[in-house]
Design a protein around this motif. Sequence first.
Motif, PDB file in Angstrom:
ATOM      1  N   ALA A   1       4.384  -0.369   7.624  1.00  0.00           N
ATOM      2  CA  ALA A   1       5.055  -1.632   7.321  1.00  0.00           C
ATOM      3  C   ALA A   1       5.361  -1.776   5.838  1.00  0.00           C
ATOM      4  CB  ALA A   1       4.196  -2.805   7.786  1.00  0.00           C
ATOM      5  N   ALA A   2       4.594  -1.087   5.008  1.00  0.00           N
ATOM      6  CA  ALA A   2       4.641  -1.299   3.560  1.00  0.00           C
ATOM      7  C   ALA A   2       5.999  -1.022   2.929  1.00  0.00           C
ATOM      8  CB  ALA A   2       3.576  -0.444   2.878  1.00  0.00           C
TER       9      ALA A   2
ATOM     10  N   GLN B   1      -6.177  -5.375  -4.523  1.00  0.00           N
ATOM     11  CA  GLN B   1      -4.909  -5.210  -5.236  1.00  0.00           C
ATOM     12  C   GLN B   1      -3.713  -5.059  -4.296  1.00  0.00           C
ATOM     13  OE1 GLN B   1      -5.265  -1.991  -8.146  1.00  0.00           O
ATOM     14  NE2 GLN B   1      -7.486  -2.251  -8.150  1.00  0.00           N
ATOM     15  N   LEU B   2      -3.981  -4.948  -2.993  1.00  0.00           N
ATOM     16  CA  LEU B   2      -2.924  -4.610  -2.043  1.00  0.00           C
ATOM     17  C   LEU B   2      -2.513  -5.811  -1.200  1.00  0.00           C
ATOM     18  CD1 LEU B   2      -4.343  -1.185  -0.783  1.00  0.00           C
ATOM     19  CD2 LEU B   2      -2.775  -1.610  -2.686  1.00  0.00           C
ATOM     20  N   ASP B   3      -1.247  -5.825  -0.832  1.00  0.00           N
ATOM     21  CA  ASP B   3      -0.697  -6.853   0.055  1.00  0.00           C
ATOM     22  C   ASP B   3      -0.555  -6.238   1.437  1.00  0.00           C
ATOM     23  OD1 ASP B   3       0.643  -8.786   1.422  1.00  0.00           O
ATOM     24  OD2 ASP B   3       2.453  -8.764   0.173  1.00  0.00           O
ATOM     25  N   MET B   4      -1.481  -6.561   2.331  1.00  0.00           N
ATOM     26  CA  MET B   4      -1.424  -6.043   3.699  1.00  0.00           C
ATOM     27  C   MET B   4      -1.447  -7.216   4.668  1.00  0.00           C
ATOM     28  SD  MET B   4      -3.594  -2.485   3.791  1.00  0.00           S
ATOM     29  CE  MET B   4      -5.135  -3.111   3.133  1.00  0.00           C
TER      30      MET B   4
ATOM     31  N   MET C   1       0.838  -1.193   0.000  1.00  0.00           N
ATOM     32  CA  MET C   1       0.000   0.000   0.000  1.00  0.00           C
ATOM     33  C   MET C   1       0.875   1.246   0.000  1.00  0.00           C
ATOM     34  SD  MET C   1      -3.096   1.130   2.564  1.00  0.00           S
ATOM     35  CE  MET C   1      -2.075   1.146   4.040  1.00  0.00           C
ATOM     36  N   THR C   2       0.470   2.230  -0.776  1.00  0.00           N
ATOM     37  CA  THR C   2       1.142   3.520  -0.798  1.00  0.00           C
ATOM     38  C   THR C   2       0.231   4.577  -0.181  1.00  0.00           C
ATOM     39  OG1 THR C   2       0.258   4.177  -2.951  1.00  0.00           O
ATOM     40  CG2 THR C   2       2.301   2.876  -2.942  1.00  0.00           C
ATOM     41  N   PHE C   3       0.795   5.759   0.056  1.00  0.00           N
ATOM     42  CA  PHE C   3      -0.014   6.860   0.572  1.00  0.00           C
ATOM     43  C   PHE C   3      -1.128   7.208  -0.410  1.00  0.00           C
ATOM     44  CE2 PHE C   3      -1.042  11.363   0.891  1.00  0.00           C
ATOM     45  CZ  PHE C   3      -1.367  11.467   2.237  1.00  0.00           C
ATOM     46  N   ASP C   4      -0.810   7.201  -1.708  1.00  0.00           N
ATOM     47  CA  ASP C   4      -1.833   7.502  -2.715  1.00  0.00           C
ATOM     48  C   ASP C   4      -2.976   6.489  -2.664  1.00  0.00           C
ATOM     49  OD1 ASP C   4      -0.527   9.731  -3.588  1.00  0.00           O
ATOM     50  OD2 ASP C   4       0.419   8.770  -5.313  1.00  0.00           O
ATOM     51  N   ASP C   5      -2.642   5.219  -2.435  1.00  0.00           N
ATOM     52  CA  ASP C   5      -3.692   4.202  -2.287  1.00  0.00           C
ATOM     53  C   ASP C   5      -4.625   4.570  -1.138  1.00  0.00           C
ATOM     54  OD1 ASP C   5      -2.785   2.524  -4.343  1.00  0.00           O
ATOM     55  OD2 ASP C   5      -1.347   1.551  -3.008  1.00  0.00           O
TER      56      ASP C   5
ATOM     57  N   GLY D   1       0.952  -7.113  23.039  1.00  0.00           N
ATOM     58  CA  GLY D   1       1.600  -6.400  21.954  1.00  0.00           C
ATOM     59  C   GLY D   1       1.126  -6.922  20.613  1.00  0.00           C
ATOM     60  N   PHE D   2       1.449  -6.176  19.556  1.00  0.00           N
ATOM     61  CA  PHE D   2       1.050  -6.550  18.203  1.00  0.00           C
ATOM     62  C   PHE D   2       2.235  -6.377  17.262  1.00  0.00           C
ATOM     63  CE2 PHE D   2      -2.621  -4.806  20.425  1.00  0.00           C
ATOM     64  CZ  PHE D   2      -3.533  -5.841  20.310  1.00  0.00           C
ATOM     65  N   LEU D   3       2.239  -7.181  16.207  1.00  0.00           N
ATOM     66  CA  LEU D   3       3.328  -7.138  15.234  1.00  0.00           C
ATOM     67  C   LEU D   3       2.755  -7.279  13.826  1.00  0.00           C
ATOM     68  CD1 LEU D   3       6.776  -8.843  15.498  1.00  0.00           C
ATOM     69  CD2 LEU D   3       5.372  -9.295  13.486  1.00  0.00           C
ATOM     70  N   ILE D   4       3.242  -6.460  12.919  1.00  0.00           N
ATOM     71  CA  ILE D   4       2.865  -6.560  11.509  1.00  0.00           C
ATOM     72  C   ILE D   4       4.143  -6.720  10.692  1.00  0.00           C
ATOM     73  CG2 ILE D   4       1.805  -5.400   9.538  1.00  0.00           C
ATOM     74  CD1 ILE D   4      -0.018  -3.948  11.471  1.00  0.00           C
ATOM     75  N   LYS D   5       4.166  -7.758   9.891  1.00  0.00           N
ATOM     76  CA  LYS D   5       5.328  -7.996   9.028  1.00  0.00           C
ATOM     77  C   LYS D   5       5.180  -7.198   7.736  1.00  0.00           C
ATOM     78  CE  LYS D   5       5.653 -12.710  10.847  1.00  0.00           C
ATOM     79  NZ  LYS D   5       5.369 -14.137  10.571  1.00  0.00           N
ATOM     80  N   PRO D   6       6.285  -6.961   7.049  1.00  0.00           N
ATOM     81  CA  PRO D   6       6.201  -6.212   5.793  1.00  0.00           C
ATOM     82  C   PRO D   6       5.616  -7.068   4.672  1.00  0.00           C
ATOM     83  CG  PRO D   6       8.444  -6.915   6.170  1.00  0.00           C
ATOM     84  CD  PRO D   6       7.680  -7.279   7.411  1.00  0.00           C
ATOM     85  N   PRO D   7       5.052  -6.455   3.639  1.00  0.00           N
ATOM     86  CA  PRO D   7       4.587  -7.211   2.472  1.00  0.00           C
ATOM     87  C   PRO D   7       5.743  -7.986   1.848  1.00  0.00           C
ATOM     88  CG  PRO D   7       3.765  -4.960   2.406  1.00  0.00           C
ATOM     89  CD  PRO D   7       4.770  -5.010   3.508  1.00  0.00           C
ATOM     90  N   GLY D   8       5.463  -9.141   1.277  1.00  0.00           N
ATOM     91  CA  GLY D   8       6.512  -9.956   0.675  1.00  0.00           C
ATOM     92  C   GLY D   8       7.492 -10.492   1.700  1.00  0.00           C
TER      93      GLY D   8
END
Length: 685
Positions: free
Chosen positions: A485-486, A422-425, A1-5, A443-450
């Motif tokens: 994370a993106a 269309q997004l990888d989140m 995801m981008t800011f524009d998205d 606590g919480f954790l989010i991994k990066p896309p890919g």
Amino acid sequence: MTFDDMMKMRRLGDIDVSPDGRWVLFSATDVDLAKNTRTPHLWLVPTAGGKSRALMEWMAGENGGRFSSDGKEILFESGREGGEQIWLASFDTATGTMGEAHRLTHLSTETDGAIWSPDGGQILFTSAVYPDCNDDGCNKARDEERAESKVKARIFTHLLYRHWDVFTGDKRSHLFLVDADGGTPRDLNAGDEHDVPTFSLGGPTGYAFSPDGREIAYEEKKVDDPALSTNSDIFTLRLDDANAKPVKISTSLGGDFTPRYSPDGKYIAWRSQRRAGYESDRFRLVLYDRATKQLKDMLPGFDRWVDEFVWAPDSQRIYFAAGDAGEEPVYMVKLPGAAMQLTTNGAFGDLHVTADGKALIASRMEVTTPAEVVRIARDRPDAAYSAMGHDAVIGLNRDGPLPLYHSAVDAVTHLNDALLAQLDMPKMESFWFPSIDRVKVQGFLIKPPGFDAAKKYPVKFLIHGGPQGAWGDEWSYRWNAELFAASGYVVVMINPRGSTGYGQTFVDGVNGDWGGKPYIDLMRGLDYAELHSSFIDKSHECALGASYGGYMADWILGHTHRFKCIVTHDGMFNTESAYGTTDELWFNEWEFKGTPWTNRALYRRWSPMLAETNFRTPTLVVHSQLDYRLDVSEGYQLFDTLQRMKVPSKMLYFPDEGHWILKPQNSELWYRTVNDWVDQWTKVQ
């Protein structure tokens, strides 16, 4: 995801349900980044689901759509002809089509928060007026005189002369009543020098009609020291007696909010806090018997905040939303007090019950999904009540969790499905760890896309504000964890002492201990994440926080060198000067147990400024001119100190924002500046 998205996503606003249960009326905001605008429009969708369609798309936008009691009219508010006013339009319940809209009000002071009377004959709304003015002509003349005056100076004679992001001035919010056929609105609080209802940053309205339309209940902070007190009360006012005076029916020393009559008219329920001066005391659900004038705590053992609620048509049930361990489920309490949980996963809000009582319509969001309208099937869980016992009162505390009755949750709207597909989140992962005093912290954790488990990733360590707030399964446009994370980061978030959703004792754990146990919780949470996540590169981490999170970022700056960089947004740097420049003094006096002259030792104990000789970490300071909760001078002091001590630093200053960054292009600059700063210091070259 981008800011524009993220800017392309349609943002769900408030919801209403037609009396026949066939239609959901809602507002949705479109963002135009190039024009730097956010414009809400009214939409309609069948309650059973289907295609959503815009009812109108005026250039000025429109919001606050509400069905009349017979469903044959819709009211809404728009600034189409300059200034927000109430508009009315006919509605065909069979086809879901709206007729030509016509303007109802013509007030120079504008309108807000309009709702129908039960019979559809009148409309209740708010407008900010001069208390000593008897008509709109007086208000208009006063405003024009001030606008034309070459002198812009102000004279203050009381506290709370500025609040949130505006100077309060001489105007006060009042309730007005106007006939749906037109006419001159009646000021129900004429001469009152207090705001009606109490100031709010959003959420349910602070007033309601009785079922017979002869009375209203509303919240008002009728105190002499609004900057020092949190004591708002519930008042009732007869509408069928021109000489009637408001009657106070609440008794709590704390805040009382969002009164709602039961459909049969026997009760008024509201959210109540007991402790004076504490804005983060537990929000209880209380019930006022209009005949006996007795008050009852509906859920004495429920150790969570009741954030909002709605009556069922039979007046025997109340549905409510409350935060719990990173989620915001929907619960149901049946009079006299047996309760159960109906949903899991995600954050629910804006609750409405269909007229037949068979379903709830609400908003729902997750960390990967912006808010959408959903339908929650009630499916008659009465058998579950029988199993509990008629008089069971169960709460999320020592008695254990509420029994869970799974209700089906179905999407009604699909505002952003095409884009989200269309997004990888990646999904957010939850973990628990032991902290000081043998307290378990989440606590919480989010991994990066890919994500590749064989690789090492830098960390963005996010710290929430409040301090009585929480991270969880919720979407945000201002601090979007998925967007952080993106760009190739692991995002770690901890809910330390002070966070909501874990019981009031946990919430109270931050009081008078701002840099103590909460700091330990945060550091131990990050330690745990590093130990159990081999893909974390603990040598390349950045700490980011806003509001209390900004305070904690400042505290971290002087108490550890484990981070490669820091981002501090609207933080408290100097606890003593922050007291003298904030708007709501009750907050500082509660959290630091007095004033700087009565408890100077505690203010200085937890002042990040006094650890300035330990500052080493490259720091980005963000602050805004219109932030009156934490004055811009806090940012200036920190940046000046960093510069004089030759610590790599940068300041991002917004002259036109308050505590939150809201304008689209300002948000774009904020994300770009913050992410560039983190990349500069944490990305492995």
